[in-house]
Design a protein around this motif. Structure first.
Motif, PDB file in Angstrom:
ATOM      1  N   ASP A  46       0.838  -1.202   0.000  1.00 31.41           N
ATOM      2  CA  ASP A  46       0.000   0.000   0.000  1.00 31.41           C
ATOM      3  C   ASP A  46       0.873   1.252   0.000  1.00 31.41           C
ATOM      4  O   ASP A  46       2.021   1.246   0.468  1.00 31.41           O
ATOM      5  CB  ASP A  46      -0.913   0.011   1.226  1.00 31.41           C
ATOM      6  CG  ASP A  46      -1.928  -1.120   1.183  1.00 31.41           C
ATOM      7  OD1 ASP A  46      -2.075  -1.745   0.109  1.00 31.41           O
ATOM      8  OD2 ASP A  46      -2.553  -1.398   2.224  1.00 31.41           O
ATOM      9  N   ARG A  61       0.047  -2.267   8.682  1.00 27.78           N
ATOM     10  CA  ARG A  61      -0.232  -3.044   7.473  1.00 27.78           C
ATOM     11  C   ARG A  61       0.967  -3.038   6.523  1.00 27.78           C
ATOM     12  O   ARG A  61       1.245  -4.069   5.887  1.00 27.78           O
ATOM     13  CB  ARG A  61      -1.469  -2.474   6.776  1.00 27.78           C
ATOM     14  CG  ARG A  61      -1.867  -3.257   5.519  1.00 27.78           C
ATOM     15  CD  ARG A  61      -3.195  -2.793   4.954  1.00 27.78           C
ATOM     16  NE  ARG A  61      -3.510  -3.486   3.716  1.00 27.78           N
ATOM     17  CZ  ARG A  61      -4.072  -4.692   3.642  1.00 27.78           C
ATOM     18  NH1 ARG A  61      -4.375  -5.332   4.769  1.00 27.78           N
ATOM     19  NH2 ARG A  61      -4.328  -5.263   2.481  1.00 27.78           N
ATOM     20  N   GLN A  65       2.796  -6.401   5.217  1.00 24.92           N
ATOM     21  CA  GLN A  65       2.931  -6.667   3.788  1.00 24.92           C
ATOM     22  C   GLN A  65       4.381  -6.932   3.400  1.00 24.92           C
ATOM     23  O   GLN A  65       4.676  -7.877   2.652  1.00 24.92           O
ATOM     24  CB  GLN A  65       2.375  -5.487   2.992  1.00 24.92           C
ATOM     25  CG  GLN A  65       0.862  -5.383   3.008  1.00 24.92           C
ATOM     26  CD  GLN A  65       0.361  -4.150   2.288  1.00 24.92           C
ATOM     27  OE1 GLN A  65       1.036  -3.114   2.282  1.00 24.92           O
ATOM     28  NE2 GLN A  65      -0.816  -4.228   1.697  1.00 24.92           N
ATOM     29  N   GLY A  88      -5.559  -7.441  -1.851  1.00 27.35           N
ATOM     30  CA  GLY A  88      -6.797  -7.418  -1.079  1.00 27.35           C
ATOM     31  C   GLY A  88      -6.786  -8.288   0.157  1.00 27.35           C
ATOM     32  O   GLY A  88      -7.851  -8.541   0.742  1.00 27.35           O
ATOM     33  N   ALA A  89      -5.601  -8.767   0.593  1.00 29.35           N
ATOM     34  CA  ALA A  89      -5.539  -9.616   1.793  1.00 29.35           C
ATOM     35  C   ALA A  89      -5.851  -8.793   3.034  1.00 29.35           C
ATOM     36  O   ALA A  89      -5.476  -7.627   3.146  1.00 29.35           O
ATOM     37  CB  ALA A  89      -4.156 -10.256   1.911  1.00 29.35           C
ATOM     38  N   THR A  90      -6.551  -9.403   3.982  1.00 25.56           N
ATOM     39  CA  THR A  90      -6.883  -8.719   5.229  1.00 25.56           C
ATOM     40  C   THR A  90      -5.663  -8.677   6.140  1.00 25.56           C
ATOM     41  O   THR A  90      -4.661  -9.374   5.911  1.00 25.56           O
ATOM     42  CB  THR A  90      -8.035  -9.437   5.925  1.00 25.56           C
ATOM     43  OG1 THR A  90      -7.631 -10.791   6.229  1.00 25.56           O
ATOM     44  CG2 THR A  90      -9.270  -9.483   5.031  1.00 25.56           C
ATOM     45  N   ASP A  91      -5.753  -7.875   7.196  1.00 28.52           N
ATOM     46  CA  ASP A  91      -4.653  -7.797   8.150  1.00 28.52           C
ATOM     47  C   ASP A  91      -4.439  -9.133   8.861  1.00 28.52           C
ATOM     48  O   ASP A  91      -3.301  -9.501   9.179  1.00 28.52           O
ATOM     49  CB  ASP A  91      -4.933  -6.698   9.179  1.00 28.52           C
ATOM     50  CG  ASP A  91      -4.899  -5.310   8.554  1.00 28.52           C
ATOM     51  OD1 ASP A  91      -4.446  -5.193   7.392  1.00 28.52           O
ATOM     52  OD2 ASP A  91      -5.323  -4.356   9.222  1.00 28.52           O
ATOM     53  N   GLN A  92      -5.515  -9.876   9.096  1.00 33.27           N
ATOM     54  CA  GLN A  92      -5.373 -11.182   9.750  1.00 33.27           C
ATOM     55  C   GLN A  92      -4.621 -12.160   8.852  1.00 33.27           C
ATOM     56  O   GLN A  92      -3.760 -12.914   9.314  1.00 33.27           O
ATOM     57  CB  GLN A  92      -6.760 -11.753  10.112  1.00 33.27           C
ATOM     58  CG  GLN A  92      -7.480 -10.999  11.225  1.00 33.27           C
ATOM     59  CD  GLN A  92      -8.097  -9.699  10.749  1.00 33.27           C
ATOM     60  OE1 GLN A  92      -8.130  -9.437   9.538  1.00 33.27           O
ATOM     61  NE2 GLN A  92      -8.580  -8.881  11.681  1.00 33.27           N
ATOM     62  N   ALA A  93      -4.942 -12.160   7.541  1.00 30.16           N
ATOM     63  CA  ALA A  93      -4.238 -13.051   6.626  1.00 30.16           C
ATOM     64  C   ALA A  93      -2.770 -12.653   6.500  1.00 30.16           C
ATOM     65  O   ALA A  93      -1.877 -13.517   6.449  1.00 30.16           O
ATOM     66  CB  ALA A  93      -4.918 -13.035   5.255  1.00 30.16           C
ATOM     67  N   LEU A  94      -2.486 -11.342   6.456  1.00 35.98           N
ATOM     68  CA  LEU A  94      -1.090 -10.900   6.386  1.00 35.98           C
ATOM     69  C   LEU A  94      -0.326 -11.254   7.652  1.00 35.98           C
ATOM     70  O   LEU A  94       0.852 -11.635   7.602  1.00 35.98           O
ATOM     71  CB  LEU A  94      -1.044  -9.392   6.148  1.00 35.98           C
ATOM     72  CG  LEU A  94      -1.530  -8.900   4.783  1.00 35.98           C
ATOM     73  CD1 LEU A  94      -1.574  -7.380   4.762  1.00 35.98           C
ATOM     74  CD2 LEU A  94      -0.635  -9.404   3.670  1.00 35.98           C
TER      75      LEU A  94
END
Length: 234
Positions: A46, A61, A65, A88-94
């Protein structure tokens, strides 16, 4: 929020554990300033969350990332695959991919905003009253007025002579040049409206190498305001 240097320090600390390193010598173990700016240009990371003057500020974030990106690169994944997975991954997935320690996710104290510099006030010498003359010192004499100038004699107009006719030189037309075959050019987008034209069709590996080599050029174009929607100068 963190500055770019503070963000890179936390990325290095997060990768100190459970990170085998890049699979080849063409990928940095820890990204540098230019790599982070290029990731933001291509959409892998981002853009900065805020700007304070000319200083870009980053958040949790961005840390997740960057660490997740380097861990996926260590597994031999290409940048195209990583971008498709992290888009588009969420913070939990990252967080599950990055495995960043909790202590490094603390944003800490906000960066204080620098106070605007005050310009020095120049004295208005024309508005100040004239200093009184010292006692016993005569005032400076005024210069005498200039004598009036004598009128200039009228000039006599000279009769203009006709210009001789201009002789045109006829040159034989140049022979037409042989038609050259057209070369097909391929445009490679570098980000912010910059496009590189190259003959042939580059592969995915060529695109990644071109993007990495174009980082200094993007910095130069951004510093001179020649990019579209440029928000930061390194």
């Amino acid at each position: 929020m963190w500055t770019l240097d503070e963000l890179l320090e936390r990325v290095s600390a997060a990768l100190a554990a459970e990170y085998p390193g890049a699979p080849n010598g063409r990928v940095r173990d820890v990204p540098d300033r230019r790599a982070v700016r290029w990731y933001a240009t291509t959409g892998l990371v981002d853009r900065p969350s805020a700007m304070r003057g000319r200083t870009a500020l980053y958040e949790r974030r961005h840390l997740l990332q960057l660490v997740a990106l380097k861990r996926l690169q260590a597994e031999g994944r290409t940048l195209a695959d990583i971008q498709a997975e992290l888009a588009g991954a969420t913070d939990q997935a990252l967080a599950a991919l990055a495995r960043v320690p909790e202590g490094l996710l603390d944003l800490g104290d906000p960066v204080p905003e620098p106070a605007p510099a005050r310009e020095a006030v120049r004295p208005r010498f024309w508005a100040e009253p004239a200093a009184p003359p010292e006692p016993g010192v005569p005032p400076a004499p005024r210069p005498p007025p200039h004598p009036p100038r004598a009128p200039r004699p009228a000039r006599q107009r000279r009769l203009s002579r006709p210009c001789p006719p201009f002789r045109q030189r006829h040159r034989p037309p140049a022979p037409p040049s042989a038609a050259r075959p057209a070369t097909l050019l391929t445009g490679v987008a570098l980000g912010h409206g910059a496009v590189l034209l190259t003959p042939g069709s580059p592969t995915a590996t060529d695109l990644a190498d071109i993007a990495a080599a174009a980082a200094p050029l993007l910095d130069l174009l951004a510093a001179r305001g020649l990019l579209v929607n440029e928000r930061e100068t390194p």
